[in-house]
Every structure is written in structure tokens, then in C-alpha cells.
Design a protein around this motif. Structure first.
Motif, short mmCIF file in Angstrom:
data_model
loop_
_atom_site.label_atom_id
_atom_site.label_comp_id
_atom_site.label_asym_id
_atom_site.label_seq_id
_atom_site.Cartn_x
_atom_site.Cartn_y
_atom_site.Cartn_z
N SER A 1 0.81 -1.22 0.00
CA SER A 1 0.00 0.00 0.00
C SER A 1 0.84 1.27 0.00
N ILE A 2 2.17 1.15 -0.09
CA ILE A 2 3.03 2.33 0.01
C ILE A 2 2.78 3.30 -1.14
N SER A 3 2.55 2.80 -2.35
CA SER A 3 2.34 3.70 -3.48
C SER A 3 1.10 4.57 -3.26
N ASP A 4 0.03 3.98 -2.74
CA ASP A 4 -1.18 4.76 -2.46
C ASP A 4 -0.93 5.76 -1.34
N THR A 5 -0.15 5.36 -0.34
CA THR A 5 0.20 6.27 0.74
C THR A 5 0.94 7.49 0.19
N ALA A 6 1.89 7.26 -0.72
CA ALA A 6 2.66 8.35 -1.29
C ALA A 6 1.77 9.30 -2.09
N ILE A 7 0.78 8.76 -2.80
CA ILE A 7 -0.12 9.61 -3.58
C ILE A 7 -0.90 10.55 -2.67
N VAL A 8 -1.46 10.00 -1.59
CA VAL A 8 -2.28 10.82 -0.68
C VAL A 8 -1.42 11.90 -0.02
N LEU A 9 -0.28 11.50 0.52
CA LEU A 9 0.56 12.47 1.23
C LEU A 9 1.12 13.52 0.28
N GLY A 10 1.48 13.11 -0.94
CA GLY A 10 1.98 14.09 -1.90
C GLY A 10 0.93 15.14 -2.23
N ALA A 11 -0.31 14.71 -2.42
CA ALA A 11 -1.39 15.64 -2.74
C ALA A 11 -1.67 16.57 -1.56
N PHE A 12 -1.69 16.02 -0.36
CA PHE A 12 -1.96 16.84 0.83
C PHE A 12 -0.88 17.90 1.02
N ARG A 13 0.39 17.49 0.92
CA ARG A 13 1.48 18.44 1.15
C ARG A 13 1.54 19.53 0.08
N ALA A 14 1.11 19.17 -1.13
CA ALA A 14 1.14 20.15 -2.22
C ALA A 14 0.13 21.27 -2.01
N ALA A 15 -0.96 21.01 -1.29
CA ALA A 15 -2.04 21.99 -1.19
C ALA A 15 -2.32 22.47 0.22
N ALA A 16 -1.90 21.74 1.25
CA ALA A 16 -2.32 22.06 2.61
C ALA A 16 -1.81 23.40 3.10
N HIS A 17 -0.67 23.86 2.58
CA HIS A 17 -0.10 25.13 3.04
C HIS A 17 -0.78 26.34 2.40
N ARG A 18 -1.59 26.12 1.40
CA ARG A 18 -2.24 27.23 0.71
C ARG A 18 -3.38 27.81 1.55
N GLN A 19 -3.66 29.07 1.33
CA GLN A 19 -4.76 29.73 2.05
C GLN A 19 -6.07 29.46 1.34
N ILE A 20 -6.48 28.19 1.34
CA ILE A 20 -7.76 27.81 0.74
C ILE A 20 -8.61 27.15 1.81
N PRO A 21 -9.93 27.21 1.68
CA PRO A 21 -10.79 26.58 2.67
C PRO A 21 -10.52 25.08 2.77
N LEU A 22 -10.86 24.51 3.91
CA LEU A 22 -10.63 23.09 4.13
C LEU A 22 -11.39 22.24 3.11
N THR A 23 -12.58 22.69 2.73
CA THR A 23 -13.36 21.92 1.75
C THR A 23 -12.66 21.86 0.40
N GLU A 24 -12.02 22.97 0.01
CA GLU A 24 -11.31 22.98 -1.27
C GLU A 24 -10.04 22.12 -1.19
N LEU A 25 -9.40 22.13 -0.03
CA LEU A 25 -8.22 21.28 0.15
C LEU A 25 -8.59 19.81 -0.03
N VAL A 26 -9.67 19.38 0.61
CA VAL A 26 -10.08 17.98 0.50
C VAL A 26 -10.49 17.64 -0.92
N ALA A 27 -11.17 18.57 -1.60
CA ALA A 27 -11.55 18.33 -3.01
C ALA A 27 -10.30 18.17 -3.88
N TYR A 28 -9.27 18.97 -3.62
CA TYR A 28 -8.02 18.85 -4.38
C TYR A 28 -7.37 17.49 -4.14
#
Length: 379
Positions: A192-219
Motif C-alpha cells: 500500500s506504500i504507493s497509495d500512501t505516497a499519492i495521498v501524502l503528496g497531494a496533501f502536502r502540495a495543497a495544505a499550506h495554501r490559504q484555501i478553505p478546508l473543503t477545497e483542500l479535501v476536493a483537491y
């Protein structure tokens, strides 16, 4: 912060060095045998012969030393046997010649064995070094502090000698809040490591942005759905791949926590003064990541009070679905209130120890916990 720290590589390198420069025991004992056995042979009756025990010297060296020390001791043992035979004037007898041939052959085999063993050990060290580095890049250690909150994490992989599997976590800072994710990929361990990397990569790419939490999760949902389709299309269970998760946003200047649950077990709000553990159930949970098309990528964040000194315990189902010998699941909410007076890291250690005892010592799934405390770490 409490987390698994890979030390396999350093330990393995030290072991190789020790075999190259072996412990004195593995050299002194064989040398004593090489000296004492022929010496004792000289004083024993002619029908008692100890020189064949010289093979023990080479065997002992091979246990804890590399090929060069083993070859040295083997050569000295052969010379000692020749000396013992010459002293008794039996060197050219059939018995001594057979012993010499056997000792020489065994010494050569032991040298070859130690050489092969050390080569395989070095290959294993290199493989683990690469694995450890890759794992630490994917599942990075969390900081002890992130804005106004203290963080602690405990992680156990279902597969031995592995520091990452299907459970995931990460933290990120915006200018005025801390964002966290805890998730669980369908499946466990290395697969499951490849799927883990996909999720964490997407989160780190967008979590620092000043966007609402709902938009972060949609991204993250869009990225995960694309990633699962792109990298898992050739796998037979590709259509069944998904990731449960809970995503939090903790404002710096407001005593609340915003939360979106994506099919994940509800976090526990811990209040030490009251000694309570309350599950944070959301009224509108969303489908797991990868299945967002079921909700058209529309999300609603729930808001809960989160005051100074309050704690939130995030966890995966590897904790709550651990069962005892009778099949009863681990009662996390009931157990955790025993340790609400502990510091965050110590509290997670207590749960892990209790969890292993509850399961009889073996965990059959990946397990992750994160403890978030508003305010400085205390206990």
C-alpha cells in the motif's frame, strides 16, 4: 514526538565492521585452542589424540568473524596439526593425513561461507538503507510543535522491518492555522506504500495554501482519484482501491477545530480535567478518498470546540479493530481515559503497550495514532 526511527542501516554497518575487526573472544579462544591442544597432545598417551579438535578453533572464528580472520585461524590450525603430528612422529600416517585433509577442506568451506554471508549481509544493508530513506521521504517525521499545538505520533507497520505501510499522517502550516491528515489505505504493509505516497503528496502540495478546508479535501480527492487510476490500473483490485481519512484545520486564534471525515474512525476529544474521551462524529461524512465521485466532490466541514489544554486523538482502524482472544475489539475510548494525565508521547506509548497486551503480543494490521494538544506539551 514518538515515532519509529529507522536504525537498521547503522546497526548493519556496525555489524559488518565488527566482523571485519572481530570481537577478541572470537580470536583469543581459537588461538588458545591452537596452542593448548598440540601442547596437551604431547603429554597424553599415544592412544589419546586431541589434535582433531583443532577444527573447533576454525568453527568458533567463523561464527563471529569474517573470511580473513577465519582463513588465518584455519591456516594456524593446519600448522598446529602438522606440528602435533611431527612431534609424535605420526605426520605421514593415514590417520593424520586424513585429519589434515579434513581440517583444510573444512577451513576452506568456512572461509567461503563467511565470505558469502558477509556479501549477503552487505546487500541487505544496502537494500534497507534505500528502503529506509524512501520511507522517511514518504512518511516524514512530524514536528513536536506546529503553531499553537503540540504533536506526538506512534506508528507500527504490520510487516516486520518496515516503517511505513497503509496508514498515513502529515501536518502542514498555513499563515494562521495547522492542518493535519490521518488516513488508512485499503490494504496493509508494503503493497500500500504507493497509495500512501499519492495521498501524502497531494496533501502536502495543497495544505499550506490559504484555501478553505473543503477545497483542500476536493483537491486531494481529485489527485488521489487520478493517482489510483494511473498507478493501479494494471492491478486486479484497482476498482476497489480507496483511502479513508480525516482532515483537520486548527486555527491559531480561535478555540475550535474544523474537521472533514472521509469514511474514517471519528477522532476522540480528550479532556484531562474531566477525564473524558468524546468521539467527534460529523453529521455529514464524505466517502473515502478515491470514491469522491459518489458525492460530486462537495464537502462540509464540521466544527467542534478545542480549547487550551484539550487534546484530539487521531487513529486508524488498526487500533480499534485489534481484538482479544475472544474476538472483542479494543475499547479505545474506555482505555485512553486511564492515561489522560500523561504527556502526549507517553500517552501514545501507554496505548501501544496496552494494545499489544490486549492482542496477545501481535498486531495483524498497520496502526497509527496522532495526539494533538492545543498549547504546550505537558504531563
Amino acid at each position: 514526538m514518538s515515532a519509529a526511527t529507522p536504525t537498521t542501516s547503522a546497526t548493519g554497518i556496525l555489524q559488518v565492521w565488527r566482523r571485519a575487526a572481530p570481537h577478541p573472544l572470537f580470536m583469543v579462544v581459537p588461538l588458545i585452542l591452537i596452542i593448548s591442544i598440540p601442547a596437551a597432545d604431547a603429554f597424553l598417551p599415544s592412544d589419546i589424540h586431541l589434535a582433531h579438535l583443532l577444527v573447533v578453533a576454525t568453527a568458533v572464528t567463523a561464527i563471529g568473524a569474517g573470511p580473513r580472520p577465519t582463513a588465518l585461524i584455519g591456516a594456524l590450525a593446519v600448522l598446529a596439526l602438522i606440528a602435533a603430528g611431527a612431534e609424535r612422529r605420526t605426520l605421514i600416517t593415514e590417520s593424520v593425513l586424513v585429519e589434515l585433509a579434513s581440517l583444510a577442506a573444512l577451513s576452506v568451506l568456512l572461509v567461503a561461507f563467511t565470505r558469502l554471508r558477509d556479501r549477503h549481509h552487505r546487500e541487505l544493508i544496502r537494500a534497507r538503507t534505500v528502503s529506509d530513506t524512501a520511507q522517511r521521504v514518504v512518511l516524514r517525521p512530524l514536528p513536536e510543535r506546529a503553531g499553537p499545538v503540540s504533536l506526538a505520533v506512534e506508528y507500527q507497520s504490520a510487516e516486520a522491518d518496515t516503517y511505513i505501510g497503509g496508514d498515513l499522517y502529515a501536518a502542514a502550516r498555513t499563515t494562521d492555522s495547522t492542518r493535519l491528515i490521518m488516513g488508512d489505505v485499503r490494504g496493509k504493509g508494503l503493497a500500500s506504500i504507493s497509495d500512501t505516497a499519492i495521498v501524502l503528496g497531494a496533501f502536502r502540495a495543497a495544505a499550506h495554501r490559504q484555501i478553505p478546508l473543503t477545497e483542500l479535501v476536493a483537491y486531494v480527492e481529485d489527485a488521489v482519484r487520478w493517482g489510483l487510476a494511473e498507478f493501479s490500473a494494471c492491478e486486479p483490485d484497482a476498482a476497489e482501491r480507496f483511502v479513508t481519512a480525516v482532515v483537520l484545520d486548527i486555527p491559531d486564534d480561535e478555540p475550535v477545530v474544523h474537521l472533514i471525515s472521509l469514511g474514517h474512525p471519528p477522532p476522540l476529544l480528550l479532556r484531562r480535567a474531566a477525564g473524558t474521551a468524546t468521539a467527534l462524529h460529523v453529521s455529514e461524512p464524505a466517502p473515502p478518498l478515491g470514491l469522491g465521485a459518489m458525492s460530486d466532490n462537495t464537502y462540509t466541514a464540521a466544527t467542534f470546540p478545542f480549547h487550551e489544554g484539550d487534546r484530539i486523538l487521531l487513529y486508524t482502524d488498526g487500533v480499534t479493530e485489534t481484538h482479544d482472544s475472544e474476538g472483542t475489539f479494543y475499547p479505545l475510548a474506555e482505555r485512553v481515559v486511564r492515561w489522560t494525565d500523561r504527556a502526549p508521547g507517553a500517552l501514545l506509548k501507554e496505548i501501544t503497550t496496552d494494545l499489544r497486551a490486549y492482542a496477545g503480543g501481535l498486531l495483524n494490521d498497520d496502526m497509527a495514532m496522532m495526539l494533538v494538544q492545543r498549547g504546550p506539551e505537558t504531563g
